[in-house]
Design a protein around this motif. Structure first.
Motif, PDB file in Angstrom:
ATOM      1  N   THR A 164       2.539   1.712  -3.421  1.00 36.75           N
ATOM      2  CA  THR A 164       1.546   2.187  -4.397  1.00 36.75           C
ATOM      3  C   THR A 164       1.255   3.670  -4.205  1.00 36.75           C
ATOM      4  O   THR A 164       1.150   4.434  -5.179  1.00 36.75           O
ATOM      5  N   GLU A 165       1.137   4.092  -2.954  1.00 35.40           N
ATOM      6  CA  GLU A 165       0.875   5.499  -2.674  1.00 35.40           C
ATOM      7  C   GLU A 165       2.017   6.375  -3.170  1.00 35.40           C
ATOM      8  O   GLU A 165       1.791   7.427  -3.786  1.00 35.40           O
ATOM      9  N   ARG A 166       3.237   5.966  -2.908  1.00 37.62           N
ATOM     10  CA  ARG A 166       4.390   6.753  -3.367  1.00 37.62           C
ATOM     11  C   ARG A 166       4.455   6.800  -4.893  1.00 37.62           C
ATOM     12  O   ARG A 166       4.732   7.853  -5.482  1.00 37.62           O
TER      13      ARG A 166
ATOM     14  N   ARG B 152      -1.938  -2.735  -9.114  1.00 36.80           N
ATOM     15  CA  ARG B 152      -2.325  -1.746  -8.096  1.00 36.80           C
ATOM     16  C   ARG B 152      -2.398  -0.343  -8.699  1.00 36.80           C
ATOM     17  O   ARG B 152      -3.208   0.480  -8.285  1.00 36.80           O
ATOM     18  N   ILE B 153      -1.519  -0.079  -9.657  1.00 41.21           N
ATOM     19  CA  ILE B 153      -1.495   1.218 -10.327  1.00 41.21           C
ATOM     20  C   ILE B 153      -0.723   1.046 -11.633  1.00 41.21           C
ATOM     21  O   ILE B 153       0.162   0.201 -11.735  1.00 41.21           O
TER      22      ILE B 153
ATOM     23  N   SER C 285       2.071   6.615  -6.962  1.00 47.74           N
ATOM     24  CA  SER C 285       0.978   7.440  -7.496  1.00 47.74           C
ATOM     25  C   SER C 285       1.342   8.916  -7.556  1.00 47.74           C
ATOM     26  O   SER C 285       0.721   9.692  -8.286  1.00 47.74           O
ATOM     27  N   THR C 286       2.358   9.321  -6.783  1.00 48.76           N
ATOM     28  CA  THR C 286       2.756  10.734  -6.760  1.00 48.76           C
ATOM     29  C   THR C 286       3.865  11.056  -7.761  1.00 48.76           C
ATOM     30  O   THR C 286       4.226  12.228  -7.922  1.00 48.76           O
TER      31      THR C 286
ATOM     32  N   ALA D 290       0.832  -1.210   0.000  1.00 45.84           N
ATOM     33  CA  ALA D 290       0.000   0.000   0.000  1.00 45.84           C
ATOM     34  C   ALA D 290       0.861   1.252   0.000  1.00 45.84           C
ATOM     35  O   ALA D 290       0.565   2.228  -0.723  1.00 45.84           O
ATOM     36  N   GLN D 291       1.927   1.259   0.798  1.00 46.17           N
ATOM     37  CA  GLN D 291       2.790   2.439   0.851  1.00 46.17           C
ATOM     38  C   GLN D 291       3.554   2.648  -0.456  1.00 46.17           C
ATOM     39  O   GLN D 291       3.724   3.787  -0.906  1.00 46.17           O
TER      40      GLN D 291
END
Length: 484
Positions: free
Chosen positions: A308-310, A353-354, A312-313, A305-306
């Motif tokens: 994927t979040e990174r 995931r992305i 995405s930016t 999850a972390q």
């Protein structure tokens, strides 16, 4: 001197002169826009042999210099690269695609390697060995191998030239450089700056053009005593076969499949930052870049999850634009290869995931862009976990035990680099020692520095770049027995 003016003619550099070929020049394309950004000469066997002859003629005088004298030339070269850093960075971004921030770092890295070897060349010590008789003396003297042919890749057009040329020149070898045809302009600029630094005629030579012809000339010429190559394992194997006739010494940095292992006691924030930083540097086109992330099942979902979040930016775009963190891959063939691996993995059960596809809409339509991608639910049997992706795809696999993850990591035919994150001191040493690779990063995913030996084992090649080991790659040990 302006780098743009240097690159405008883009000729071979042979025996201290700029030389052109009769063939039509090779176009160099910007992978972000598809535009032609320059041309280089389309040389082959004839030009390679001229360059080898020039290097051979210059080698005795260059080898006879003191290490301090050779260091003076190398220091001047490094200073000129720093003076032209911004121009080199813009040129590098145009022909390779990476963001300007990375290109600036690479130009500085090239200067650092040259500067470091300027000094390390002064420390090429010999030995005096105790003899068995009173009237005997035994010496071991390091000497340069002679003419060295250097074949560099497209992913780091500046630092790879420096990593090979600097130790060769510091050791007292003369060189013939063949850069990748996708990114030759940076090499032309660096060699032009070497010429401005005053290297004697024939010490530094450059040939651009047909890789098959030039490479074959290097391998078949009796005056070439050393070839240093970075590229695919397939080509590396060909060079090994070709080296047999002349018993030519080789240094080979070939394919990789670096595992990134996260144990349950790891600093997860640090692991996530390092994973994304390494995986997406140079759009994933890094020989020691992470290929598979093995994450313990206790922290698997949090890590995924972390990451994927990174991801995405991350800002994708043209490397010369402000804030861009990810450029294109090198060409459309690379896009097709990456996409085929991702599609096959998804077909077999992997979860996107992305990302997960090529970027083809405006403003990316003329370039070779692939979306930064994170895949989970990947299995070790999938092709994407076994082959070097060389693109912006983070592949995540869970594991349960230390023995299990080591078995998976060591099952690869490659052995360049590996990374592990843990706070357990016992695990730091035991896992590092059991990993079948040439380099291990512990709680860090950065390995390339001038003072350390960079290289792999198994089908990732042999030989080292960096450290005193890199200098020794270009030297022979001569044993002298003296009777008094």
């Amino acid at each position: 001197m302006r780098v743009a003016d240097i690159v405008a003619h883009s000729a071979h550099f042979i025996g201290g002169e700029w030389v052109t070929s009769s063939r039509e020049p090779i176009d160099v394309f910007n992978p972000a826009s598809g535009e032609i950004v320059g041309h280089v000469q389309n040389g082959g066997k004839a030009e390679a042999e001229l360059a080898i002859a020039a290097a051979s003629e210059a080698r005795h005088a260059w080898a006879a210099m003191t290490a301090s004298e050779r260091a003076g030339y190398l220091h001047r070269w490094a200073a000129l690269i720093r003076a032209h850093q911004e121009e080199i960075a813009h040129l590098l971004t145009r022909e390779q695609g990476k963001p300007l921030a990375e290109s600036r770092e690479e130009a500085e890295g090239a200067a650092m390697f040259i500067e470091w070897y300027a000094e390390e060349g002064k420390r090429a010590y010999g030995e005096m060995i105790p003899a068995l008789a009173r009237n005997k003396r035994i010496f071991v003297v390091p000497q340069p191998v002679g003419v060295a042919a250097l074949i560099t890749p497209w992913n780091y057009p500046a630092t790879m030239v420096a990593r090979k040329a600097a130790p060769a020149l510091a050791a007292g070898c003369t060189i013939v450089l063949k850069p990748a045809s996708q990114t030759p302009l940076t090499a032309v600029a660096l060699i032009a700056l070497a010429a401005e630094a005053g290297f004697p005629s024939g010490v530094v030579n450059l040939v651009t053009g047909k890789s098959s012809e030039i490479g074959a000339a290097f391998m078949r010429h009796p005056r070439v005593r050393k070839v240093s190559f970075t590229g695919s394992t397939e080509v590396g194997k060909l060079l090994i076969r070709q080296s047999a006739d002349e018993v030519t010494r080789l240094s080979l940095e070939l394919g990789g499949n670096a595992p990134f292992i996260v144990f349950p006691d790891a600093d997860l924030d640090a692991a996530v930052a390092a994973a994304v930083g390494n995986k997406f540097e140079n759009c994933g086109q890094m020989c020691n870049g992470i290929n598979v992330m093995y994450v313990h099942e206790d922290v698997l979902e949090a890590f995924s999850a972390q990451v994927t979040e990174r991801v995405s930016t991350l800002k994708v775009g043209f490397g010369w634009e402000a804030g861009v963190q990810l450029g294109p891959v090198i060409d459309h063939r690379a896009v097709e290869f990456i996409d085929a691996l991702v599609r096959e993995a998804v077909r077999d059960g992997a979860k996107v995931r992305i990302g997960g596809g090529a970027l083809t809409k405006t403003p990316y339509q003329n370039g070779s862009f692939y979306a930064p991608t994170v895949l989970t639910d990947v299995t070790p049997e999938m092709r994407i976990a076994q082959e070097e992706v060389f693109g912006p795809v983070a592949t995540i696999i869970g594991f349960k035990t230390e023995d299990e993850v080591l078995e998976r990591a060591n099952a690869s035919e490659f052995g360049l680099a590996a990374y592990l994150f843990t706070r357990d001191v016992r695990r730091v040493f035991e896992v590092s020692e059991r990993l079948e690779v040439g380099m291990v990063g512990v709680n860090s995913a950065s390995l390339s520095v001038p003072q350390a030996p960079f290289g792999g084992i198994k089908q990732s090649g042999y030989g080292r770049e960096g450290g005193h080991h890199g200098l020794e790659e270009f030297m022979e040990m001569k044993y002298i027995s003296l009777t008094l």
